[in-house]
Scaffold this motif. Structure first.
Motif: not given
Length: 433
Positions: A125-127, A142-149, A183-186, A189-197
């Motif tokens: 997240r930012d920062p 696995v490293v995900l990031a919010l855009p513009t962070a 990954v945009p905030p909206e 949740r869906r992206t995290l669920a996929l990665w956990l699966r």
């Protein structure tokens, strides 16, 4: 953790530290910069770590370190994936070296979590700066990031005055292979669920991945070596993306080698096939760069730790051999890919889907478990280069291809591949001698 006990204004007696903590608590409703517990995402349980940036900039001190250690250990002991939502400015100056040494504690817990075969997915997240990025964030699988962070080791107040601001963004970290996805905030949740699966497959021994179906159905075998080369180089033949689309119902990619490099010609990740998770590493037909080989090695090592079978798709005229590739460590990177596959304890299955050029292709091929499609070839060297080395004229290139015995059926006879894949997944046919 051994060390002086915290007295008034912390372990260093920093004037006003207690008052600063009290104000941060009143403002945020938290008593520290880190909290953790269990959560459910997409129906899957995990241990969740959350940084509160409003509490002294999400900085790390001894109490925050205690909570991070506890969270990592809870994930390992319960065998639940760890999800961290990071927002931090670094280590807490009011605690001096006591704060900085929390990074060593987090690093040790990262090693234990990996040894336990438990995955860690982080969201930047930012920062996300300083030691929090260099341990909790960058140490995740696995490293995900919010855009513009803002994502960087150097915080905004300690960078060179003439530094390019773009270098300290999530977008730039993604471009250079340090972040797997923006990954945009909206969609989080869906992206995290996929990665956990994808990273927590069902318990039990990992089954071998089946070779994917041939995207164009049943093709005839080439009559000559040069015909095999031409078929593999044909513009219209299916590439890795077609095979991956045909094989997986859903997939997610890991990006980059975590050393500043991304090879767009290599795709790695995890996918679902008939309810089972399979890791994949695929070449797309171009010359593979050092970053590509290192990304493959990273993928295979992660899959091996998590007990997930691996499928590789081999398709390259060879490793990139320009000056930039040599300076980026082509040899060491290829060696790393060879070693990762050779050392894997999970099943690794390989499918030769096009060109199999020398060591750059062999580095992705599973020893004893490689298959071929009818429109492919595998050779110690490209026929043109072989003719050039042997000082043969260009008109003898086709004859050189024949001598190299590189056709799919030749490879079966030589024992280099197990069989030739035709039609649906799992169906194969070894040609007669």
């Amino acid at each position: 953790m051994p060390g002086p006990s915290a007295g008034a204004d912390g372990p260093l007696g920093w004037p006003g530290y207690d008052a600063s903590r009290a104000r941060a608590g009143a403002r945020t409703g938290e008593d520290e910069s880190v909290r953790y517990g269990t959560a459910t995402v997409g129906g899957l349980r995990c241990v969740l770590v959350v940084f509160e940036f409003g509490f002294l900039g999400g900085s790390l001190g001894r109490a925050a370190g205690d909570r991070l250690v506890a969270a990592f250990r809870a994930a390992a002991e319960r065998r639940l994936p760890l999800v961290s939502l990071v927002a931090t400015g670094g280590s807490r100056m009011q605690e001096g070296m006591i704060a900085l040494t929390q990074l060593q504690r987090v690093a040790a817990e990262t090693v234990r979590l990996r040894a336990a075969g438990v995955p860690h997915v982080t969201v930047l997240r930012d920062p996300t700066t300083g030691g929090g990025w260099a341990t909790v964030g960058a140490g995740a699988d696995v490293v995900l990031a919010l855009p513009t962070a803002q994502v960087a080791f150097a915080g905004s107040r300690v960078r060179p005055s003439d530094a390019d601001p773009a270098a300290y963004t999530a977008e730039d970290q993604h471009a250079h292979g340090h972040v797997d996805a923006l990954v945009p905030p909206e969609r989080l949740r869906r992206t995290l669920a996929l990665w956990l699966r994808l990273l927590t497959p069902a318990a039990g021994p990992a089954p071998a991945a089946a070779p994917p179906p041939h995207a164009l159905g049943d093709l005839g075998l080439p009559g000559t070596g040069w015909a095999a080369v031409q078929a593999a180089r044909a513009a219209g033949r299916p590439r890795a993306g077609a095979y991956l689309d045909a094989y997986f119902e859903v997939r997610a990619a890991v990006r980059g080698d975590r050393a500043g490099g991304v090879d767009p010609g290599v795709e790695c990740g995890f996918g679902l096939r008939e309810g089972r998770v399979v890791a994949y590493a695929a070449q797309d037909g171009g010359a593979t760069r050092p970053a590509g080989f290192r990304t493959v090695a990273r993928l295979v090592r992660l899959a091996d730790r998590l007990g997930i079978p691996v499928l590789t798709l081999v398709d390259t005229p060879g490793a990139a051999n320009d000056a930039a590739a040599e300076r980026a460590g082509a040899g060491p990177a290829i060696a790393e890919a060879f070693a990762a596959i050779a050392g894997a304890r999970v099943p690794v299955t390989s499918l030769l889907v096009g060109e199999g050029g020398s060591g750059g292709a062999l580095a992705l091929a599973a020893p004893g478990n490689t298959w071929a499609t009818p429109d492919s070839y595998f050779s110690v060297i490209a026929p043109e280069l072989a003719a050039q080395i042997l000082k043969r004229p260009p008109d003898l290139v086709p004859e050189t291809a024949e001598r190299l015995r590189l056709r799919p059926q030749d490879l079966v006879e030589l024992g280099v591949v197990r069989g030739i894949v035709r039609g649906e997944a799992g169906q194969h046919e070894a040609p007669s001698a």
